[in-house]
Design an enzyme around this catalytic site. Structure first.
Site, PDB file in Angstrom:
ATOM      1  N   TYR A 157      41.914   7.362  59.105  1.00 17.69           N
ATOM      2  CA  TYR A 157      42.995   7.949  60.305  1.00 17.69           C
ATOM      3  C   TYR A 157      42.941   6.912  61.128  1.00 17.69           C
ATOM      4  O   TYR A 157      44.135   6.294  61.844  1.00 17.69           O
ATOM      5  CB  TYR A 157      42.608   9.189  60.767  1.00 17.69           C
ATOM      6  CG  TYR A 157      43.808   9.681  61.786  1.00 17.69           C
ATOM      7  CD1 TYR A 157      44.949  10.122  61.422  1.00 17.69           C
ATOM      8  CD2 TYR A 157      43.441   9.750  63.284  1.00 17.69           C
ATOM      9  CE1 TYR A 157      45.824  10.750  62.226  1.00 17.69           C
ATOM     10  CE2 TYR A 157      44.222  10.200  64.011  1.00 17.69           C
ATOM     11  CZ  TYR A 157      45.505  10.779  63.466  1.00 17.69           C
ATOM     12  OH  TYR A 157      46.249  11.147  64.577  1.00 17.69           O
ATOM     13  N   LYS A 192      46.133   4.231  62.343  1.00 24.33           N
ATOM     14  CA  LYS A 192      46.791   4.161  63.704  1.00 24.33           C
ATOM     15  C   LYS A 192      46.724   3.109  64.362  1.00 24.33           C
ATOM     16  O   LYS A 192      47.621   2.737  65.288  1.00 24.33           O
ATOM     17  CB  LYS A 192      46.357   5.551  64.397  1.00 24.33           C
ATOM     18  CG  LYS A 192      46.604   6.839  63.811  1.00 24.33           C
ATOM     19  CD  LYS A 192      48.212   7.030  63.701  1.00 24.33           C
ATOM     20  CE  LYS A 192      48.432   8.497  63.431  1.00 24.33           C
ATOM     21  NZ  LYS A 192      49.940   8.824  63.172  1.00 24.33           N
TER      22      LYS A 192
END
Length: 303
Positions: free
Chosen positions: A196, A200
């Site tokens: 994750y 990002k």
């Protein structure tokens, strides 16, 4: 308000409390979508069926957008009714709403979405890459390679595919606004969410690259942290621990209304920059000279 400074918070990122003197965790009058006028404009939002995406769809309806397309894998029958109701409550003309079954990781699915928007609306002024997944918590040695890569597929490949497919339409518009929903996690080092956080951070860099290539053509690319909101990606409000409830305090509306505020008029100088929705938007806009001259709110190597 967000947690007071000093509250133990593994999600506290750079500038959370320092970029603007005022911070918010819910929508506020300055970003009220009723103050915007997006009549005649067309918007496409991925992950638009629930959570943050749903709030964005409704906020654009309140702002008077004439055409709204939402891409998602789930049914959007109820959302269509909610869009009409939101526009009516705001005393706006009901937008033409286009639900699109979409898999952001599938190039053909994304291309079909762009074709549908062009066919139905004839234009697209704002694109919001909102679809995202969190992935499982766990150290690198405990991760499943396919699941790890799937997170990057949704969170990074998805925005790339959508941007690539919709750029020709966006560049024909006046607003030319592209929003990538990133996360404060891009700036953090919490090893249990490596996929994750990697996705990002890469999305921040991709936002800068899109700006570098198309900013001179009028495209404004925003990288927006939507706040810490207890949406389904976190298991909803009931899925939070007592400590997490002190951190996940932002509402979907502050994210949605901030994005409407940012895209409702040309803000070229913010192109390629990171924006946290908890920052006070009028105060941020007033900092234009400082931000531009210092080349702030960007990912860079400083030594």
């Amino acid at each position: 308000m967000p947690p007071p400074r000093g509250t133990p918070n593994i999600l506290e990122g750079p500038g959370d409390y320092d970029v603007t003197s005022t911070i918010h965790n819910d929508t506020y009058p300055a970003i009220d979508p009723l103050k915007a006028d997006l009549s005649g404009k067309a918007v496409f939002i991925t992950g638009g069926s629930k959570g943050l995406g749903r709030a964005m769809v409704l906020s654009f309806a309140k702002a008077g957008a004439s055409y709204i397309a939402a891409g998602a894998r789930s049914d959007m029958t109820e959302l269509a009714k909610d869009v009409a109701a939101a526009a009516a409550t705001a005393k706006r003309s009901p937008p033409k709403f286009l639900p699109i079954q979409l898999d952001v990781t599938d190039p053909q699915s994304v291309e079909n979405a762009a074709v549908a928007v062009k066919s139905e609306f004839g234009r697209c002024d704002v694109v919001v890459n909102n679809a995202g997944v969190l992935g499982r918590f766990g150290g690198i040695l405990q991760t499943d390679p396919q699941e790890w890569w799937q997170v990057l597929g949704v969170n990074l490949r998805g925005p790339y595919l959508v941007s690539r497919a919709f750029l020709p339409l966006l560049l024909e518009s006046e607003l030319k606004a592209l929003v990538h929903v990133t996360s404060v996690a891009a700036h953090l080092l919490n090893p249990t969410l490596s996929a994750y956080q990697t996705s990002k951070m890469a999305l921040l860099k991709f936002s800068q690259l899109v700006h570098a290539e198309f900013g001179s053509k009028g495209l404004v690319t925003f990288a927006v942290h939507p706040g810490n909101c207890p949406t389904d990606i976190m298991g909803g409000p009931d899925g939070l621990s007592e400590h997490e409830k002190l951190i996940f305090v932002e509402t979907p509306e502050i994210s949605a209304d901030t994005i409407v505020y940012l895209t409702s008029e040309k803000r070229d100088w913010l192109g390629g920059r990171y924006i946290n929705v908890t920052w006070d938007m009028p105060e941020l806009i007033a900092m234009k000279d400082e931000i531009v001259q210092g080349d702030k709110l960007k990912v860079k190597f400083i030594y």
